[in-house]
Structure formats: C-alpha cells, structure tokens
Motif scaffolding. Structure first.
Motif, PDB file in Angstrom:
ATOM      1  N   MET A   1      23.941   5.964  22.865  1.00 19.94           N
ATOM      2  CA  MET A   1      24.004   5.660  21.422  1.00 19.94           C
ATOM      3  C   MET A   1      23.296   4.328  21.127  1.00 19.94           C
ATOM      4  N   GLU A   2      23.681   3.288  21.922  1.00 20.12           N
ATOM      5  CA  GLU A   2      23.123   1.957  21.672  1.00 20.12           C
ATOM      6  C   GLU A   2      21.621   1.898  21.933  1.00 20.12           C
ATOM      7  N   ASN A   3      21.220   2.607  23.006  1.00 18.32           N
ATOM      8  CA  ASN A   3      19.784   2.591  23.339  1.00 18.32           C
ATOM      9  C   ASN A   3      18.944   3.177  22.220  1.00 18.32           C
ATOM     10  N   SER A   4      19.433   4.303  21.658  1.00 15.00           N
ATOM     11  CA  SER A   4      18.630   4.937  20.610  1.00 15.00           C
ATOM     12  C   SER A   4      18.577   4.045  19.370  1.00 15.00           C
ATOM     13  N   ILE A   5      19.683   3.342  19.073  1.00 14.10           N
ATOM     14  CA  ILE A   5      19.669   2.449  17.901  1.00 14.10           C
ATOM     15  C   ILE A   5      18.693   1.292  18.134  1.00 14.10           C
ATOM     16  N   GLU A   6      18.720   0.732  19.323  1.00 13.55           N
ATOM     17  CA  GLU A   6      17.793  -0.365  19.645  1.00 13.55           C
ATOM     18  C   GLU A   6      16.345   0.112  19.540  1.00 13.55           C
ATOM     19  N   LYS A   7      16.117   1.328  20.030  1.00 13.03           N
ATOM     20  CA  LYS A   7      14.764   1.874  19.998  1.00 13.03           C
ATOM     21  C   LYS A   7      14.308   2.085  18.541  1.00 13.03           C
ATOM     22  N   TYR A   8      15.247   2.576  17.732  1.00  9.50           N
ATOM     23  CA  TYR A   8      14.936   2.804  16.317  1.00  9.50           C
ATOM     24  C   TYR A   8      14.587   1.471  15.637  1.00  9.50           C
ATOM     25  N   LEU A   9      15.411   0.466  15.908  1.00  8.13           N
ATOM     26  CA  LEU A   9      15.186  -0.839  15.267  1.00  8.13           C
ATOM     27  C   LEU A   9      13.897  -1.510  15.737  1.00  8.13           C
ATOM     28  N   SER A  10      13.504  -1.199  16.975  1.00  4.09           N
ATOM     29  CA  SER A  10      12.256  -1.821  17.456  1.00  4.09           C
ATOM     30  C   SER A  10      11.023  -1.056  16.960  1.00  4.09           C
ATOM     31  N   GLY A  11      11.258   0.080  16.284  1.00  2.00           N
ATOM     32  CA  GLY A  11      10.145   0.834  15.689  1.00  2.00           C
ATOM     33  C   GLY A  11       9.294   1.559  16.720  1.00  2.00           C
ATOM     34  N   THR A  12       9.896   1.906  17.864  1.00  2.00           N
ATOM     35  CA  THR A  12       9.087   2.558  18.917  1.00  2.00           C
ATOM     36  C   THR A  12       9.409   4.044  19.087  1.00  2.00           C
ATOM     37  N   MET A  13      10.123   4.633  18.144  1.00  2.17           N
ATOM     38  CA  MET A  13      10.445   6.064  18.251  1.00  2.17           C
ATOM     39  C   MET A  13       9.271   6.921  17.809  1.00  2.17           C
ATOM     40  N   ASN A  14       9.104   8.075  18.461  1.00  2.00           N
ATOM     41  CA  ASN A  14       8.082   9.009  17.969  1.00  2.00           C
ATOM     42  C   ASN A  14       8.687   9.813  16.809  1.00  2.00           C
ATOM     43  N   SER A  15       7.858  10.639  16.162  1.00  2.00           N
ATOM     44  CA  SER A  15       8.315  11.286  14.925  1.00  2.00           C
ATOM     45  C   SER A  15       9.488  12.246  15.173  1.00  2.00           C
ATOM     46  N   GLU A  16       9.478  12.885  16.333  1.00  3.88           N
ATOM     47  CA  GLU A  16      10.574  13.823  16.627  1.00  3.88           C
ATOM     48  C   GLU A  16      11.890  13.065  16.827  1.00  3.88           C
ATOM     49  N   GLU A  17      11.797  11.971  17.582  1.00  2.24           N
ATOM     50  CA  GLU A  17      13.000  11.160  17.822  1.00  2.24           C
ATOM     51  C   GLU A  17      13.526  10.581  16.509  1.00  2.24           C
ATOM     52  N   LEU A  18      12.589  10.184  15.661  1.00  2.00           N
ATOM     53  CA  LEU A  18      12.961   9.617  14.359  1.00  2.00           C
ATOM     54  C   LEU A  18      13.751  10.613  13.525  1.00  2.00           C
ATOM     55  N   LYS A  19      13.228  11.839  13.504  1.00  5.15           N
ATOM     56  CA  LYS A  19      13.850  12.913  12.714  1.00  5.15           C
ATOM     57  C   LYS A  19      15.275  13.149  13.205  1.00  5.15           C
ATOM     58  N   GLU A  20      15.394  13.235  14.535  1.00  5.07           N
ATOM     59  CA  GLU A  20      16.698  13.491  15.160  1.00  5.07           C
ATOM     60  C   GLU A  20      17.664  12.341  14.855  1.00  5.07           C
ATOM     61  N   PHE A  21      17.125  11.106  14.956  1.00  7.05           N
ATOM     62  CA  PHE A  21      17.941   9.913  14.726  1.00  7.05           C
ATOM     63  C   PHE A  21      18.466   9.895  13.294  1.00  7.05           C
ATOM     64  N   GLU A  22      17.575  10.153  12.350  1.00  5.30           N
ATOM     65  CA  GLU A  22      17.979  10.083  10.945  1.00  5.30           C
ATOM     66  C   GLU A  22      18.955  11.199  10.576  1.00  5.30           C
ATOM     67  N   ALA A  23      18.773  12.364  11.211  1.00  7.60           N
ATOM     68  CA  ALA A  23      19.698  13.477  10.958  1.00  7.60           C
ATOM     69  C   ALA A  23      21.090  13.086  11.464  1.00  7.60           C
ATOM     70  N   ARG A  24      21.132  12.439  12.625  1.00  6.36           N
ATOM     71  CA  ARG A  24      22.426  12.049  13.199  1.00  6.36           C
ATOM     72  C   ARG A  24      23.105  10.974  12.340  1.00  6.36           C
ATOM     73  N   LEU A  25      22.273  10.096  11.811  1.00  4.32           N
ATOM     74  CA  LEU A  25      22.814   9.045  10.929  1.00  4.32           C
ATOM     75  C   LEU A  25      23.549   9.654   9.741  1.00  4.32           C
ATOM     76  N   GLY A  26      22.983  10.776   9.237  1.00  4.48           N
ATOM     77  CA  GLY A  26      23.560  11.411   8.059  1.00  4.48           C
ATOM     78  C   GLY A  26      24.796  12.236   8.383  1.00  4.48           C
ATOM     79  N   SER A  27      24.962  12.631   9.643  1.00  4.56           N
ATOM     80  CA  SER A  27      26.061  13.560   9.943  1.00  4.56           C
ATOM     81  C   SER A  27      27.169  12.957  10.814  1.00  4.56           C
ATOM     82  N   ASP A  28      26.867  11.887  11.525  1.00  5.63           N
ATOM     83  CA  ASP A  28      27.842  11.339  12.475  1.00  5.63           C
ATOM     84  C   ASP A  28      28.314   9.966  11.973  1.00  5.63           C
TER      85      ASP A  28
END
Lengths: 246, 186
Positions: A1-28
């Motif tokens: 969980m923490e790793n993906s948030i750090e990765k998101y904040l550092s702006g290094t996610m690819n578009s697929e990871e971004l989509k997945e991350f944002e979907a999880r933000l909305g549901s979890d």
C-alpha cells in the motif's frame, strides 16, 4: 500500500498503474485515508524544506549587510566615491527609465480591472415595466456582455441615460473583444452629466486610457480621484506609484 | 550545482541571491512595494526558482537573472491583486498596513509554521534532515548515504521508511493539521 502511494506521489507510475491507483482511491476508504495522511506528510516536509531554505536565504541577507558595513574612508577616497556615487545615480536613473523595469498599461489594466457589480432593479411607480433593463441586467450578471449591450441600448424609456451609458461602458470593457475607445465615450457621457456614477465612470475611464497606452491622460484622472478621495482612490494611489511604460 | 551536495547547493544559491537581490528588490521598491515586501518577494522568488530547477522546469534557456526577474514580476503583480481583493471600498487610509501583509506570511502563516515545527521537533533532527533531503531536495538514497552518516543506501531507505511512518502517525493524531496542509497551494 505504502509503496504504491509513494510511487504515485513521485509521479513515476505508468498509465495503467495510475488508472488502478485512482480506481482504488475511489473504492477503498482505508487506502484513501492512508493516501491523505501520506500526502499531508509530504506537504509538511516540503513546507519544512521551504522554511529551512528561507532561513538559509535570510543568512545570505545578513552576510550582505555585514559586507556593506561602512569602513573608515580616507578623504582622497571620498572624492572618488562621490564620482562613483554620481555614476551610480545616473545608472539608477537609467534602470528606472528603461522599459524592462516597469509595467505595461495592459498589465496594470488586467491587474485592476473588474466589472462593476450588477445593475439593480429600479422601482418607478409611473413606469413599472423595465423589460429591457431587467434583461440587460440578467445578461450582465451572466457575463453575456454582448447581449447585455444590445438591451442596455434599448433602455432609454426605462432608466436615466447615465445608467445605461455606464453599464454599456463596463460591458464594452468586459466583452470578449473589448472596445476601449467606445467604452471611454460612454463613460464621458456619464461624467458630463449630474449623477451618482461620475466617480465610478472616472475610475473605469482611467483604466481604459491606460489600456490604450494614454498614460498621461490616465494619470490625470487617477490623481483627481486621489485628490477627491473618490471611488477606488486607494487603488488609484497604488497605480500612481507604479512605474508604467510610456 | 544547485542539484549537487548541500555545500555546493548553498554556494550556488548564495551567488544567485547576492547577484540578483538588488535588481529584483529595486523593481518592487519602484513599484509601490516596501522594503520588507521586496525582500519577501525576492526570497519567495529564489525558492520558486530552486524548486523549478529540481523539477527540471528551468532548463537554462534564459539567463538566471532574467528568469528570476520574470518570476518576481509575476509574483508582485499577484501580490497587488491579492491586496486589491482584501481592499474594501471606503476603507480608511490608515488601514492600508493591514492588507500589506508579508507575502511569505500569507504562504506560511504563523499557525501553520508553528504546527509544522512542533511535529518536526517530535520526529527528531536526523529524521527531519533525511526527509527534507529526500522529499524536498530530491536527493537520491545513494547521495544521502554518501553525504550523511549512513553506511549503505539500504540503511537510508529503512531509516526513511521509519521516519515517514513516525511522521504519519503524528499527523494522523492532528486532523486539524491535515486540513491546514490541504489548503496549502504548491
């Protein structure tokens, strides 16, 4: 969980990871809370970094002040310094008058211009129907200035001329392709009659003149506004104190 | 140099600061700013410049002095706008000092600064320095290890994890602080 948030904040996610991350933000909800706290932690550290950096800059400032401390100067050197001072003043005058060190009339206009508050209904027992005025006011409130102008022009039988002239002037300045000269002409109609909108019309005329690079005429108006403590006189005073290109 | 180690970064910033202060401040002073406002705007400008360098937004296409000047010009116009919004018609002349608050004070008001410093005090200076180096100054784990008292990158990584965890726990106890930080523009 923490790793993906750090990765998101550092702006290094690819578009697929971004989509997945944002979907999880909305549901979890738990994930969203963890994200909010991590984001707050990052913001806090960035603010702390700025506070630290500002302190470092402040120390440079103190260094500059101590470097500027005046030593004992021999008389012969004072003469040389006098000449240097004259040169610095001349250089300062050059810096002051060169265009780069000033604002353009357009910049000042864009900073200070804002449309006047919307027109209100005028109660008149003898002429209770103000259809065109109401429509013009409604378009004005909705920032549809072109349409507002059309209806302000039809209000001769409904409201005093100075009112329609004033709001037509403001609409001409606010519409998508403004007409500054025409707006000035409308403000002059207001200024040349006896009414409560003269001060406001003067302020807007001054701004429109600045926009048209007629600095001298504009400054006369702003000086008059300050002298009479008229509408927006504090802002007029600020404009007078700015360096504006000729 | 700005992206180099702490010492080189500080030296580079010192040169930039000293070489540009007079020019930028004289511009603000000649456009109705006070000395305090001029200094605040200039310092904010240098901070914005530094952050733009880290984000690779400044690519060196223009001279640093020109770049700083244009940031300061923009910031000063914005400040004038903010002052105008605060200005109420018919305000008494004497009240002008109230809305000429320092721009830096607007960005980091006293309350927020106090709370930030309090939390930072609780995580300790080593954690504070490590997190600022990594998150604000964009230093890599390797660089932090080389410059600090760490024997390997992995140790830095572990330490950062622990420090961030501690910080988040402290922040979680202060919902008010999260709100303050949310309103922060950056």
């Amino acid at each position: 969980m923490e790793n993906s948030i750090e990765k998101y904040l550092s702006g290094t996610m690819n578009s697929e990871e971004l989509k997945e991350f944002e979907a999880r933000l909305g549901s979890d909800a738990i994930f969203a809370e963890e994200y909010a706290i991590t984001l707050a932690a990052h913001k806090l550290i960035k603010e702390a970094g700025r506070i630290d950096l500002k302190e470092t800059l402040e120390s440079f400032d103190q260094e500059m002040q101590s470097e500027d401390a005046t030593p004992v100067i021999p008389i012969w050197m004072k003469k040389a310094l006098l000449i240097a001072a004259i040169l610095i003043v001349l250089f300062g005058v050059y810096q002051f008058i060169k265009p780069q060190n000033s604002f353009t009339g357009t910049e000042v206009y864009n900073t200070y211009f804002e449309a006047y508050s919307k027109p209100s209904s005028i109660r008149d027992s003898e002429n209770s129907k103000q259809i065109n005025w109401e429509k013009a006011a409604s378009f004005y409130s909705n920032k549809e200035f072109e349409k507002a102008i059309l209806f302000f022009n039809k209000t001769a039988a409904e409201v005093p001329d100075y009112l329609s002239s004033f709001y037509t002037g403001i609409s001409l300045l606010s519409k998508e392709t403004p007409n500054y000269q025409e707006a000035i002409e409308h403000f002059e109609l207001v200024i040349n009659s006896d009414n409560d909108y003269i001060q406001q019309a003067l302020w807007y005329k001054g701004l429109a003149l600045l926009k048209l690079d007629k600095k001298e005429e504009a400054m006369k108006i702003f000086n008059a506004i300050v002298d009479t403590k008229g509408f927006n006189y504090l802002r007029a005073e600020q404009i007078i104190n700015l360096t504006i290109e000729d | 140099m700005i992206k180099s180690n702490d010492l080189e970064r500080e030296n580079a910033l010192r040169i930039i600061y000293k070489n540009n202060k007079v020019k930028v401040c004289s511009f603000i002073l000649s456009n109705s700013g006070s000395e305090e406002e001029a200094k605040d705007i200039f310092q904010e400008t240098v901070i914005a410049f530094y952050e733009n360098v880290l984000k690779n937004k400044f690519k060196g296409d223009s001279a640093i002095s020109t770049y700083l000047y244009s940031i300061a010009r923009f910031k000063w116009l914005n400040q004038i706008k903010k002052n105008n919004i605060r200005m109420v018609h018919d305000t008494e002349y004497e009240q002008t000092a109230d809305f000429y608050k320092s721009p830096m004070a607007t960005m980091i008001d006293d309350e927020k600064k106090e709370q930030i410093l309090e939390v930072l005090g609780s995580i300790g200076s080593q954690c504070k320095e490590l997190l600022i180096a990594s998150i604000y100054n964009n230093r890599s784990m390797k660089e932090i290890a080389q410059e600090g008292d760490y024997s390997s990158e992995q140790i830095v990584r572990n330490k950062k994890y622990k420090c961030l965890k501690k910080l988040k726990e402290l922040i979680a106890e202060k919902p008010h602080l999260i709100q303050i930080l949310k309103s922060n523009i950056y």
